[in-house]
Design an enzyme around this catalytic site. Structure first.
Site, PDB file in Angstrom:
ATOM      1  N   GLU A 157      39.994  43.982  83.304  1.00  0.00           N
ATOM      2  CA  GLU A 157      40.733  44.154  82.038  1.00  0.00           C
ATOM      3  C   GLU A 157      40.985  45.622  81.713  1.00  0.00           C
ATOM      4  O   GLU A 157      42.069  45.979  81.249  1.00  0.00           O
ATOM      5  CB  GLU A 157      39.966  43.458  80.908  1.00  0.00           C
ATOM      6  CG  GLU A 157      40.030  41.944  81.056  1.00  0.00           C
ATOM      7  CD  GLU A 157      39.083  41.206  80.123  1.00  0.00           C
ATOM      8  OE1 GLU A 157      37.879  41.534  80.111  1.00  0.00           O
ATOM      9  OE2 GLU A 157      39.550  40.323  79.396  1.00  0.00           O
ATOM     10  N   GLU A 199      34.733  35.178  84.069  1.00  0.00           N
ATOM     11  CA  GLU A 199      33.966  34.890  82.851  1.00  0.00           C
ATOM     12  C   GLU A 199      33.635  33.411  82.690  1.00  0.00           C
ATOM     13  O   GLU A 199      32.594  33.046  82.143  1.00  0.00           O
ATOM     14  CB  GLU A 199      34.734  35.369  81.602  1.00  0.00           C
ATOM     15  CG  GLU A 199      34.819  36.880  81.455  1.00  0.00           C
ATOM     16  CD  GLU A 199      36.039  37.496  82.124  1.00  0.00           C
ATOM     17  OE1 GLU A 199      36.638  36.844  83.018  1.00  0.00           O
ATOM     18  OE2 GLU A 199      36.397  38.623  81.764  1.00  0.00           O
ATOM     19  N   ALA A 222      31.896  43.384  81.742  1.00  0.00           N
ATOM     20  CA  ALA A 222      31.055  43.706  80.593  1.00  0.00           C
ATOM     21  C   ALA A 222      29.598  43.528  81.003  1.00  0.00           C
ATOM     22  O   ALA A 222      29.299  42.740  81.912  1.00  0.00           O
ATOM     23  CB  ALA A 222      31.398  42.772  79.439  1.00  0.00           C
ATOM     24  N   GLY A 263      35.657  42.379  82.523  1.00  0.00           N
ATOM     25  CA  GLY A 263      36.073  43.564  81.765  1.00  0.00           C
ATOM     26  C   GLY A 263      36.527  44.701  82.658  1.00  0.00           C
ATOM     27  O   GLY A 263      37.329  45.546  82.237  1.00  0.00           O
TER      28      GLY A 263
END
Ligand code: CAA
Length: 257
Positions: free
Chosen positions: A111, A131, A65, A108
């Protein structure tokens, strides 16, 4: 729709989405996620598309992200906007999606790769959920999908320390379907996608739905679900064609009927 953060193209019955924010290692910002959703909508509505390939650059599939965009977020804002829920659009795609991963697939990025149905990794791929090093934790399904993919012990070590996996480790742990040399990644992904897209679409979509059901149901329930889909496929012209072609020793020509 014009895209600023992704490239979208078709190759026969294969739709290709390339994450394209090279200066930020394809960090996933809100604009990119919106564009990804729109591209998936387009491919899902297009009867001429049978399989989708999601890829990035040789250096990064996606480095997570967008940290700079997230930096100033507050809890009320993330809660009210239901931050990250829109990312799940990819996991709701009903057509098969292949992630062709080279370079970093972190946070992300890992993911969204795990939201795809097959992960094909280049030998330079690196998978991780770092993270925790930012004072947060995976937020787009990483703690759940990674654990289901590689088991608790390995998922715990990765998410609690941020350790990344090499492509070889990811292969050995069952996170990816195969590792190929970087130079062959895109061709190999297109070959797999072309194979899937040349088969019966209903059969491919039901197969995807049934395999995914294994993560959401008991064994008995999943087997009942599989059996109903299996039986339903005998209502298709493609089943008649596939079996007639086998008996006649010719290749099948599916019409998606
Ligand atoms: N967000 C925003 N920008 C990012 C980014 C990210 N996730 N990852 C890389 N970038 C940017 C860098 O800031 C840098 O930009 P500038 O040139 O403007 O400084 C550019 O991309 C190149 O990155 P580096 O200079 O850091 O490249 P490197 O080769 O030295 O390191 C890297 C590569 C190890 C991937 C490193 O960039 C890195 O650690 N990135 C962050 C990885 C990360 O923590 N991801 C998880 C994000 S949180 C998340 O994803 C939450 C969730 O669950 C959804």
């Amino acid at each position: 729709m014009a895209y600023d953060n992704i490239l979208v193209e078709t190759n026969g019955r294969v739709g290709v989405i390339t994450l394209n924010r090279p200066k930020a290692l394809n960090a996933l910002n809100a604009a990119l996620i919106t564009e990804l959703g729109a591209a998936l909508d387009g491919f899902e509505q297009d009867a001429g598309i049978g399989c989708i390939v999601l890829t990035g650059s040789d250096r990064a599939f996606a480095a997570g992200a967008d940290i700079k965009e997230m930096q100033a977020l507050s809890f009320p804002a993330t809660y009210v906007d239901d931050f990250i829920t829109s990312w799940e659009r990819l996991s709701r795609c009903r057509k098969p999606v292949i992630a062709a991963v080279a370079g970093y697939a972190l946070g992300g990025g890992c993911e969204i790769a795990m939201m795809c149905d097959i992960i094909l990794a280049a030998d330079n791929a690196r998978f991780g959920q770092p993270e925790i090093q930012l004072g947060i934790m995976p937020g787009a399904g990483g703690s759940q999908r990674l654990t289901r993919a590689i088991g608790k012990a390995k998922a715990m070590e990765m998410t609690l320390t941020g350790r990344t996996l090499t492509a070889e480790e990811a292969d050995r742990y069952g996170l990816v379907s195969r590792v190929v040399p970087l130079a062959e990644l895109k061709d190999e992904a297109m070959k797999i996608a072309g194979t899937i897209a040349g088969l019966s679409l209903a059969s491919a979509m039901m197969t995807k739905e049934s395999v995914n059901r294994a993560f959401e149901s008991s064994l008995a329930e999943g087997i009942r679900f599989e059996r109903r889909l299996f039986q339903a496929l005998f209502a298709t012209a493609d089943q008649k064609e596939g079996m007639a072609a086998f008996a006649a020793k010719r290749s099948a020509s599916f019409t998606n009927n």
